[in-house]
Design an enzyme around this catalytic site. Structure first.
Site, short mmCIF file in Angstrom:
data_model
loop_
_atom_site.label_atom_id
_atom_site.label_comp_id
_atom_site.label_asym_id
_atom_site.label_seq_id
_atom_site.Cartn_x
_atom_site.Cartn_y
_atom_site.Cartn_z
N TRP A 324 97.01 50.14 56.69
CA TRP A 324 98.20 49.48 56.13
C TRP A 324 98.48 48.17 56.86
O TRP A 324 98.87 47.18 56.24
CB TRP A 324 99.41 50.41 56.25
CG TRP A 324 100.69 49.80 55.75
CD1 TRP A 324 101.18 49.86 54.48
CD2 TRP A 324 101.65 49.05 56.51
NE1 TRP A 324 102.38 49.19 54.39
CE2 TRP A 324 102.69 48.68 55.62
CE3 TRP A 324 101.74 48.66 57.85
CZ2 TRP A 324 103.81 47.95 56.05
CZ3 TRP A 324 102.84 47.92 58.26
CH2 TRP A 324 103.86 47.57 57.37
N HIS A 325 98.25 48.17 58.17
CA HIS A 325 98.54 46.97 58.96
C HIS A 325 97.56 45.84 58.68
O HIS A 325 97.92 44.67 58.79
CB HIS A 325 98.53 47.30 60.45
CG HIS A 325 99.78 47.95 60.93
ND1 HIS A 325 100.01 49.31 60.85
CD2 HIS A 325 100.90 47.43 61.50
CE1 HIS A 325 101.20 49.59 61.34
NE2 HIS A 325 101.77 48.47 61.74
N GLY A 326 96.34 46.16 58.34
CA GLY A 326 95.38 45.09 58.08
C GLY A 326 94.05 45.60 57.57
O GLY A 326 93.62 46.71 57.90
#
Length: 490
Positions: A324-326
């Site tokens: 989700w973060h990257g």
């Protein structure tokens, strides 16, 4: 539009004044909030407003369809449509190139070279945040935990609410949506506490995070030029940079909403004072961790299907959190590290008392709290290396440098700690970090706002004046120096 920009300094007072003029007229007030939110978001790139509009329209319509049906298959069909459209946008804009690169790399392992180019896709700001916010709405309706609204204007304003639109907190409809139907009366105390929270957020962002970025960016963007001590200092500074950057944004968002009477959830609770990684995740990015708990971990079975299933669920959640973060392997490894450590903590949880007895430690001893706090902070910092590194090779270069090329004498060399930042700037940075930590420790014991309210007018306004001047004098300004909020890229 950035919170720490001149544009926002003009935009927000206008919205604030108009809001309180229209406060008693709910419809006009929501028109104002929707319009101002779209202006706020369109300031970056108006072309992506259609994504928010489509997401809002789809979930407003589907929410009512789900609620009206008692047929489980029909309800599930509509939920899948919402998931497909919202996650489809997210996957296309955020993960298309990642999947293409992974596909090409997998063929390289077998000696095959594919000539496939990546797509020229711009990542819409905040798509990960408002996508999760709208999904929670339809999922809660599907679970019968929430009744859908029939007021499209309030719903569209809820999805696009500008204070928390691009970087959270990720609000649940059950908490935030009803607030668009309330009638508000001007509350001086709420406005004052909101403004003070904005002030603290700007201090963390402009004085600490943006100043630390000079050093961190220099080292992490040129890993081949530096050694162990520089890596260690840059990593510790990044820990403070990302915390002050993200929690600073959350403070400004919560404070901005509060001045208009809205209540947003707390997103950070002094996470670096945690004594375990489990405690850290109860204090860090609370809105995201609770989202994954309620919509991923528990549906997977949570901790109710045996230990092995529990550990598997934890690992899945944190790998998904990393993704989700990257869209990069560095983020997946970052998430996996946290998942593995949390599993280890669960494994030893029942043996903790025995461990304390063997080591002759007292659970409530302050020195032991500091000891476990430092261990937790060290683990978090080591994981941050993967989070911040531009690539996996860079992350391993930094790890190797810290553990095999660490010369303690370099700490005393000016060249070591002045990389990309002047000596007086470095000293200001350290002092600002100490001040921030002191404020957070003090706030845990007693609210700073409550404390100031009990002081004399001269002392209270003196503190306000010093706070404002510290941002004006020591804040980072200018088009070349100003840093976007880190979580905008997620």
């Amino acid at each position: 539009m950035l919170f720490n920009s001149l544009d926002f300094a003009v935009f927000f007072p206008i919205v604030f004044v108009l809001f309180w003029i229209l406060a008693k007229n709910i419809k006009l007030r929501n028109i104002l909030l929707l319009t101002s939110s779209y202006i706020f978001y369109g300031w970056w790139d108006w072309r992506f407003l259609f994504l928010i509009g489509i997401s809002s329209l789809v979930d407003f319509y589907i929410g009512q369809k789900i609620d009206r049906s008692d047929n489980l298959k029909v309800r599930k069909k509509y939920l899948l449509v919402s998931l497909f459209i919202n996650l489809g946008f997210l996957i296309y804009f955020k993960y298309s190139n990642f999947f293409i690169e992974t596909f090409v790399d997998s063929f390289r392992l077998f000696g095959k070279e594919l000539e496939v180019s990546t797509l020229n896709i711009i990542l819409p700001v905040g798509i990960s945040f408002y996508t999760f916010q709208t999904l929670s709405y339809t999922i809660d309706i599907y679970r019968r935990n929430l009744k859908p609204t029939k007021d499209w204007l309030a719903f569209f304003a809820f999805v696009s609410f500008f204070p928390q639109l691009v970087a959270g907190p990720i609000e649940r409809a059950s908490h935030l949506l009803p607030q668009f139907f309330k009638k508000y009366r001007f509350n001086y105390r709420l406005v004052k506490s909101g403004l003070l929270l904005i002030l603290f957020g700007l201090f963390k962002k402009m004085v600490i995070a943006d100043r630390a970025a000079f050093y961190v960016n220099e080292v992490y963007n040129n890993t081949e030029l530096y050694e162990g001590v520089s890596y260690s200092i840059a990593t510790i500074l990044f820990a403070f940079q990302i915390y002050c950057d993200f929690s600073g944004y959350s403070d400004i968002a919560i404070g901005t909403a509060r001045t208009m009477g809205f209540d947003l959830m707390k997103n950070f609770d002094s996470p670096y004072f945690s004594k375990s990684l489990t405690e850290f995740w109860r204090r860090w990015h609370i809105s995201l961790s609770t989202f994954f708990r309620d919509y991923v971990y528990i549906p997977l079975g949570g901790s109710k299907k045996g230990n092995y299933r529990t550990y598997t669920n934890i690992l899945i959640v944190f790998i998904v959190s990393g993704l989700w973060h990257g869209a990069a392997m560095t983020f997946i490894i970052w998430g996996a590290i946290h998942g593995i450590i949390l599993i280890i903590e669960k494994l030893i949880a029942n043996k903790k008392t025995k461990i304390f007895e063997i080591l002759n430690l007292s659970k409530n001893n302050l020195s032991n709290h500091i000891f476990f706090g430092l261990i937790t902070f060290s683990i978090v910092c080591l994981a941050w290396i993967f989070f911040r590194s531009n690539s996996l090779p860079d992350a391993f270069i930094i790890l190797n440098g810290i553990f095999t090329n660490f010369n303690i004498s370099e700490i005393f060399l000016k060249e070591t700690y002045l990389i990309g930042i002047k000596q007086n700037e470095f000293q200001i940075l350290l002092l600002a970090i100490v001040v921030m930590c002191f404020i957070e420790i003090r706030h845990k014991k007693k609210s700073i706002i409550t404390f100031l309210d009990h002081q004399s007018v001269i002392f209270r306004w003196g503190c306000y004046f010093i706070s404002i001047m510290s941002i004006i004098i020591f804040g980072i300004y200018g088009p070349r120096n100003i840093q976007e909020f880190i979580y905008f890229q997620f």
